[in-house]
Design an enzyme around this catalytic site. Sequence first.
Site, PDB file in Angstrom:
ATOM      1  N   ASP A 299       3.171  -3.551   2.663  1.00  0.00           N
ATOM      2  CA  ASP A 299       4.193  -3.909   1.701  1.00  0.00           C
ATOM      3  C   ASP A 299       5.544  -3.722   2.410  1.00  0.00           C
ATOM      4  OD1 ASP A 299       5.608  -4.651  -0.513  1.00  0.00           O
ATOM      5  OD2 ASP A 299       4.633  -3.264  -1.890  1.00  0.00           O
TER       6      ASP A 299
HETATM    7  C1  BGC Z   1       6.940  -5.543  -3.359  1.00  0.00           C
HETATM    8  C2  BGC Z   1       5.914  -6.598  -3.058  1.00  0.00           C
HETATM    9  C3  BGC Z   1       6.604  -7.846  -2.578  1.00  0.00           C
HETATM   10  C4  BGC Z   1       7.457  -7.521  -1.371  1.00  0.00           C
HETATM   11  C5  BGC Z   1       8.195  -8.713  -0.795  1.00  0.00           C
HETATM   12  C6  BGC Z   1       7.904  -5.327  -2.210  1.00  0.00           C
HETATM   13  O1  BGC Z   1       8.971  -4.522  -2.592  1.00  0.00           O
HETATM   14  O2  BGC Z   1       6.292  -4.346  -3.686  1.00  0.00           O
HETATM   15  O3  BGC Z   1       5.120  -6.857  -4.178  1.00  0.00           O
HETATM   16  O4  BGC Z   1       5.676  -8.848  -2.284  1.00  0.00           O
HETATM   17  O5  BGC Z   1       8.415  -6.547  -1.743  1.00  0.00           O
HETATM   18  O6  BGC Z   1       9.198  -9.135  -1.614  1.00  0.00           O
END
Ligand code: BGC
Length: 756
Positions: A299
Amino acid sequence: MKKLLTFVFMMTSIGGYAQKYSVQDIDRLVSEMTLQEKIAIVMGKERHLVSPPDAAPGMIKRPAPDYSNLSALYTGMHKDDDKVVAAFTEGRVKGAAGENGGVKRLNIPLFVYADGPAGLRIDITRPDDDREYYCTAFPVGVSLSSTWDVSLVERVCQAMGNEVKEYGVDVLLAPGMNIMRNPLCGRNFEYFSEDPFLTGKIASAYVRGIQSQGVGVSVKHFAVNNQETFRNGIDVHVTERAMREIYLKAFEMVVKEAKPWTIMSSYNKINGVLASENRWLLTDLLRKEWGFDGFVMTDWWAEEDGARQIAAGNDLLMPGTQRQVDDITAAVNCGRLDESFIDDCVKRILYVMQKSPSCQQYEYSNQPDLNAHAHIVRQASSEGMVLLKNNGALPFKGKSVTLVGVDAYDALVGGSGSGNVNRRYKISLDQGFANTGIKLEKALSTRYLEYIKQEKSRTQENFWTVPIIEEIPISREEAEQAARKTDIAILVIGRMAGEGSDRQLVKGDYYLSDVEQQNLQTLCQAFHEKKKKVVVVMNMGSTMHMADWHHLPDAILMAWMGGQETGNSMADVLTGKVCPSGKLPMTIAQSYKDYPSADNFPFSRGTESEVCYDEDIFVGYRHFDTHEVKPLYPFGFGLSYTNFEYSNMQVAVEGDLIKVSVTVKNTGGTKGKEIVQLYVGQPDGIYPKAVKELKSFAKTSLLKPGASETLNMTIKKENLGSWNSREGKWVIEKGTYRILCGASVEDIREKAEIRL
Ligand code: BGC
């Protein structure tokens, strides 16, 4: 060698989406790469993610990333091609969440990754370009799962996947499929259910739909990321049994049934080890046991220890920082990380991404058919709405409505954070009614519209927050006047939620605010005196406390957040153009403390670093049902404008399958669809069992009054097992299994028993 250096062009000469390169080809390609080039594949480059202006609770406020050295790495690779450098630094798809690849010497293109679950999240505008890049805001996850309709979800996601492809993106960072452990989780709107089977089936349909378009998904957040508060470091203490049966089960189903291209590891720790550094999770379980053949990405900003993440089986570190480049380079140079681990990551990424539109040099149009997709949104959103109560108020056949509530005029169509979508428009319920020719009570609607306009001019939405506009009090005189002039009152109650923080157990969030409570009472008094009805429409991504007010209105519709057509879909259901058929994917409790996680959310034992899942497998209805705690609205519940009768359940055991059929007849006076749920009660074993668990479901077609349909459902015997932690294996107990066919977990209509 020639072939290896023409990665993209070989692909295009073949055409189509068939994989061309074999594992051996990719092995040879990787053997030709420098460490720097490999790092460009396993490391993303941040594209457009901003830190919260004021760190939200549980969020670590991060300084703006410094790419000076990282871009030197990429610039070095592209030094002879200014266009590529410019495209990279400007972002080929502006607003996409990240990119990797771009190894010019080997003709490996840049791969583009963008959010998110309710539609593609990219920026509307681009420098030096005067057109706009809108995407469709589709219904949020909980709205999709409430349809219990896998083929509808697949169709919705085909449309979504088409936008991903036509806007030049390779992988959609979706679906979010964590279990709804607690109603306050800030991202419940993105997730599907408290039940792993429903989650797994809906998520598989989602993945099939997106991937049918030749683009990939990244199912997230793997694993046990069931809260937002301190998501970056919270240590989740959970038994292996609860993980296997509840929190990992849906991921296992999706990996086996839908073969997602990628999986996103989560930020949190699991029993002391960060998910992104957890080799048991990412390698032993995911790959060796479940047979996952895609790649894993972190993530965003889960940048703990790049070398450890790679060693655990995290192939792609997103969005990629200089610190991680340094960590990994140093780890390889000093022998702490064997370069073969990086090689494996690169191979896994390239093996998947050779199918990607970027690799195929797909000429995307930047012009998906947004109008066609809006039709699908309207249909799916209305199918997901759940009618919770109806004392003869609906369907509404009158001509005029008193519409109350800020969100009635300014609908919440999705949550905030990465799940937000930059849509072209949104329809609120006032417009939805206007589109059907229904008149609104003028004085109140004018007051609301002016108030909302004024409030909006003072605030601005950003990535993390959508400012909440406080509800306005309705006076007794206003309500009485409205009750004289119009046929019905409709009060919309909205709750915003989003990434980065959880909802709060306070008035105005989990509870009604004083003004909302007062408005509901005032409307009910004024309209009931005139023998007119009051309806509450709930516009949110999870649930709220209802026990102290649900008796007041005549009808309650849980409309969720249905994407950009929300207002039209609400009007379709309220007026009976669509007969409601959605059912709850989670339990609505009488009281917050009835939720089994209430004492352990978001923390346990007063610490801010850990949460203990003491309820073990008894999540959601497994707890309410087994421990006989009466919910307000049970899992699987939802009313219709018609009635259904179940009959003639047949059960047959054939080899590894249990085949069940049941006949459903529409005995009411309106066309409608019914969702049938198949629960199984297992015999006792060495561990306590839930009284029953969802093992299959099916939905009828639109049945005319008097019409019947026989639904066939199948359960694989292997899905009846419980995880035996002592022996480390699934065990199917010998004995009598109860096969229960119901309209909800509480409303069992047909029963049978089998012996296994
Ligand atoms: C989130 C993800 C997301 C990623 C990219 C993160 O902060 O938890 O779900 O896909 O950012 O935007």
